[in-house]
Design an enzyme around this catalytic site. Structure first.
Site, PDB file in Angstrom:
ATOM      1  N   LYS A  92       1.606  -1.625  -0.068  1.00  0.00           N
ATOM      2  CA  LYS A  92      -0.188   0.021  -0.025  1.00  0.00           C
ATOM      3  C   LYS A  92       0.740   1.109   0.104  1.00  0.00           C
ATOM      4  CE  LYS A  92      -1.951   1.674   3.831  1.00  0.00           C
ATOM      5  NZ  LYS A  92      -1.466   3.701   3.859  1.00  0.00           N
ATOM      6  N   ASN A  93       2.506   1.464   1.328  1.00  0.00           N
ATOM      7  CA  ASN A  93       2.911   3.102   1.075  1.00  0.00           C
ATOM      8  C   ASN A  93       3.498   2.664   0.218  1.00  0.00           C
ATOM      9  OD1 ASN A  93       1.296   2.853   3.374  1.00  0.00           O
ATOM     10  ND2 ASN A  93       2.931   2.644   4.696  1.00  0.00           N
ATOM     11  N   CYS A 133      -4.972  13.259  11.827  1.00  0.00           N
ATOM     12  CA  CYS A 133      -5.608  11.739  11.673  1.00  0.00           C
ATOM     13  C   CYS A 133      -5.841  11.081  13.272  1.00  0.00           C
ATOM     14  CB  CYS A 133      -5.496  10.593  10.450  1.00  0.00           C
ATOM     15  SG  CYS A 133      -3.438  10.285  10.847  1.00  0.00           S
ATOM     16  N   ARG A 167      -0.099  15.258  12.413  1.00  0.00           N
ATOM     17  CA  ARG A 167       0.299  14.821  10.799  1.00  0.00           C
ATOM     18  C   ARG A 167       0.041  16.091  10.141  1.00  0.00           C
ATOM     19  NH1 ARG A 167      -1.346   8.788   9.208  1.00  0.00           N
ATOM     20  NH2 ARG A 167       0.370   8.644   8.603  1.00  0.00           N
ATOM     21  N   ASP A 215       4.116   1.626  12.072  1.00  0.00           N
ATOM     22  CA  ASP A 215       2.957   0.493  11.844  1.00  0.00           C
ATOM     23  C   ASP A 215       2.685  -0.723  12.054  1.00  0.00           C
ATOM     24  OD1 ASP A 215       2.187   2.432  10.114  1.00  0.00           O
ATOM     25  OD2 ASP A 215       2.690   1.915   8.197  1.00  0.00           O
ATOM     26  N   ARG A 245      -9.082  -0.334   3.471  1.00  0.00           N
ATOM     27  CA  ARG A 245      -7.927   0.316   3.217  1.00  0.00           C
ATOM     28  C   ARG A 245      -6.569   0.189   2.892  1.00  0.00           C
ATOM     29  NH1 ARG A 245      -6.151   4.757   7.517  1.00  0.00           N
ATOM     30  NH2 ARG A 245      -4.683   4.785   5.861  1.00  0.00           N
TER      31      ARG A 245
HETATM   32  C1  UD1 Z   1       4.439   6.468   6.503  1.00  0.00           C
HETATM   33  C2  UD1 Z   1       3.467   6.134   5.719  1.00  0.00           C
HETATM   34  C3  UD1 Z   1       2.668   5.603   6.789  1.00  0.00           C
HETATM   35  C4  UD1 Z   1       4.149   5.518   8.657  1.00  0.00           C
HETATM   36  C5  UD1 Z   1       4.699   6.378   8.551  1.00  0.00           C
HETATM   37  C6  UD1 Z   1       5.723   6.704   9.241  1.00  0.00           C
HETATM   38  C7  UD1 Z   1       2.605   6.563   3.400  1.00  0.00           C
HETATM   39  C8  UD1 Z   1       1.553   6.673   2.808  1.00  0.00           C
HETATM   40  N1  UD1 Z   1       2.454   6.121   4.950  1.00  0.00           N
HETATM   41  O1  UD1 Z   1       3.598   8.112   6.749  1.00  0.00           O
HETATM   42  O2  UD1 Z   1       2.386   4.662   6.542  1.00  0.00           O
HETATM   43  O3  UD1 Z   1       2.740   5.328   9.557  1.00  0.00           O
HETATM   44  O4  UD1 Z   1       5.156   7.064   6.903  1.00  0.00           O
HETATM   45  O5  UD1 Z   1       6.957   5.074   9.183  1.00  0.00           O
HETATM   46  O6  UD1 Z   1       3.865   5.839   3.142  1.00  0.00           O
HETATM   47  N2  UD1 Z   1       5.731  14.996  10.119  1.00  0.00           N
HETATM   48  C9  UD1 Z   1       5.593  16.121  10.266  1.00  0.00           C
HETATM   49  N3  UD1 Z   1       5.989  17.301   9.138  1.00  0.00           N
HETATM   50  C10 UD1 Z   1       5.308  16.436   8.606  1.00  0.00           C
HETATM   51  C11 UD1 Z   1       6.244  15.726   7.973  1.00  0.00           C
HETATM   52  C12 UD1 Z   1       5.330  14.309   9.219  1.00  0.00           C
HETATM   53  O7  UD1 Z   1       6.358  16.244  12.141  1.00  0.00           O
HETATM   54  O8  UD1 Z   1       5.586  17.639   7.221  1.00  0.00           O
HETATM   55  C13 UD1 Z   1       5.957  14.182  11.617  1.00  0.00           C
HETATM   56  C14 UD1 Z   1       4.628  13.329  11.360  1.00  0.00           C
HETATM   57  O9  UD1 Z   1       3.535  14.168  12.854  1.00  0.00           O
HETATM   58  C15 UD1 Z   1       5.491  12.098  12.304  1.00  0.00           C
HETATM   59  C16 UD1 Z   1       6.694  11.956  12.093  1.00  0.00           C
HETATM   60  O10 UD1 Z   1       7.154  12.755  11.061  1.00  0.00           O
HETATM   61  O11 UD1 Z   1       5.146  12.671  14.238  1.00  0.00           O
HETATM   62  C17 UD1 Z   1       6.383  10.836  10.739  1.00  0.00           C
HETATM   63  O12 UD1 Z   1       5.618  10.538   9.795  1.00  0.00           O
HETATM   64  P1  UD1 Z   1       5.646  10.736   7.716  1.00  0.00           P
HETATM   65  O13 UD1 Z   1       7.384  10.577   8.210  1.00  0.00           O
HETATM   66  O14 UD1 Z   1       5.877  11.969   7.320  1.00  0.00           O
HETATM   67  O15 UD1 Z   1       4.736   9.516   7.703  1.00  0.00           O
HETATM   68  P2  UD1 Z   1       4.078   9.661   6.431  1.00  0.00           P
HETATM   69  O16 UD1 Z   1       4.975   9.593   5.007  1.00  0.00           O
HETATM   70  O17 UD1 Z   1       2.416  10.172   6.251  1.00  0.00           O
END
Ligand code: UD1
Length: 419
Positions: free
Chosen positions: A21-22, A119, A124, A307, A399
């Site tokens: 999925k990711n 979420c 996030r 995850d 999902r």
């Molecule tokens: C992706 C995965 C999700 C997984 C996560 C961490 C997908 C579709 N989803 O989510 O399943 O749980 O990686 O391995 O690939 N953050 C900020 N600012 C930002 C972006 C992130 O502060 O602009 C923080 C987030 O709040 C969180 C951390 O960074 O605490 C990690 O987030 P991130 O690695 O970005 O996860 P996703 O890409 O949303």
């Protein structure tokens, strides 16, 4: 909709893992950058994939499922993409629509997307995505709940991420592909899904190096072609099924996985006494005679994945001794704790730490899934419990897991869905 699970059956047999999925979500977003058709093999038929496909259609692409030797292929023809607004109703259904910012900026020079908001697992934020795109020259306005970004021509620069965010790394990579000059992303996320995105983009003619390491170098090109590509198997689905074998006292062969992507999970399961043996693209898991408590701390890849934290916690509820689970990635990822307690688990939480005192047995209860992975954890707990467990909120699970209840039933689980 709910799952009804009669627990206590040790799972036995072989399960085949679906495409990740990711990985497929950013791959689909990346098709926006292509100038010809793209074929993606092993595409999982998930609700999130259907939402992303619908977004692409509304942007002007044509997207359809094809059959290929019994497997499914997703065909995306992005040639007629002309809409730069990501539809609000679909953004609300799926946070990953934020991935479209980089590709739409690269392709059309502008993008408008509703702010995705928080979420179930925490607030996030997307500040790292936006800052990264700004460094490449995008002008960004956030107002009235929308993000508007534009750039006549993105320009390659050094982007330093404060945290190795998976999504921000992918968004900046996609924006950089058609930028002028070289972009260097420092402190990039190293997840296998990032490597998959690099490989897919390079198949289309991009020039990206370094994915899987913490510095990624993207040399901008003028145009991308199309690509035919197979998405990597889902390491979180594989990890969930490994735990399913361990928690039910069963034995499973996990087929079609990349064992290296599961190293952190394998290491922890072995510490619990679970037998894990790897071969080229399979993992054989046999439950321990008795599970031993272990400590877990979630970290960016190659650390233990957030995850898999809820699923592993379900297993630790039945391990002898006291386990400590520390969640460092998301602020609010312990919603399964209260539900596991309903099933007889002994867990205390303080901030981002959970202390789990193993109990000999869990008992079935009515519980509520509030996100994808905590739903998976509750299903696992149900499979290992005495009596019947009702898991509500299964749409969250669907999902991100392809036909989970069918796959579990095929290896002996007594699980069915009721509306
Ligand atoms: C992706 C995965 C999700 C997984 C996560 C961490 C997908 C579709 N989803 O989510 O399943 O749980 O990686 O391995 O690939 N953050 C900020 N600012 C930002 C972006 C992130 O502060 O602009 C923080 C987030 O709040 C969180 C951390 O960074 O605490 C990690 O987030 P991130 O690695 O970005 O996860 P996703 O890409 O949303």
């Amino acid at each position: 909709m709910q799952y009804i699970i009669d627990g206590g059956v040790p799972l036995q047999g072989t399960v085949r893992i679906s495409g990740a999925k990711n990985a497929i979500l950013p791959l689909l977003a990346a098709t926006v950058l292509a100038s010809q058709k793209c074929l993606i093999h092993d595409a999982p038929a998930l609700n999130d994939v259907a939402v992303m496909a619908e977004i692409l259609r509304r942007l002007g692409a044509s997207v359809r499922w094809l059959e290929d030797n019994g497997g499914r292929v997703l065909e995306v023809d992005p040639r007629h993409i002309c809409v730069s607004e990501v539809p609000d109703d679909l953004v609300r259904q799926m946070r990953s629509s934020i991935f479209l910012m980089g590709p739409l900026l690269g392709r059309l020079g502008r993008v408008r997307v509703a702010y995705p908001g928080g979420c179930a697992i925490g607030p996030r934020p997307i500040d790292l995505h936006l800052r990264g795109l700004e460094v490449l020259g995008a002008r960004i306005h956030e107002r009235f709940g929308y993000i508007d970004a534009e750039a006549t021509q993105l320009v390659g620069r050094e982007v330093h991420l404060d945290f190795p965010s998976v999504g921000a790394t992918e968004n900046v990579m996609m924006a950089a592909v058609l930028a002028q000059g070289v972009t260097v992303i420092r402190n990039a996320a190293k997840e296998p899904e990032i490597v998959d995105l690099q490989n897919f983009l390079n198949h289309m003619g991009a020039r990206i190096k370094g994915a899987g390491l913490d510095v990624i170098r993207v040399e901008g090109v003028e145009r991308l072609g199309g690509a035919e590509y197979a998405v990597i198997p889902d390491r979180i689905e594989a990890g969930t099924l490994m735990v399913a074998a361990g928690i039910t006292g069963g034995e499973l062969l996990i087929d079609n996985c990349i064992p290296e992507h599961l190293d952190a999970i394998t290491a922890k399961l072995r510490e619990t006494g679970t037998f894990v043996e790897e071969s080229t693209n399979r993992i054989h898991v046999r439950a321990a005679d008795r599970l031993i408590a272990v400590d877990i701390k979630t970290l960016p890849y190659p650390g233990f994945p957030t995850d898999m934290q809820p699923q592993m916690m379900a297993l630790l509820c039945l391990a002898e001794g006291t386990s400590i689970v520390t969640e460092t990635i998301f602020e609010n990822r312990f919603k399964h704790v209260e539900e596991l307690r309903r099933m007889g688990a002994q867990i205390k939480t303080e901030g981002r730490t959970a202390v789990i005192r193993g109990v000999p047995m869990l008992s079935g209860a009515a519980v509520e899934a509030t996100d994808l992975r905590n739903g998976a954890a509750l299903i696992l707990a149900g499979l290992a419990s005495e009596g019947t467990t009702l898991v509500n909120g299964v749409s969250h699970v669907e999902r991100g897991y392809e036909q989970l209840e069918l796959k579990l039933a095929q290896v002996g689980a007594r699980i069915r869905k009721s509306v």
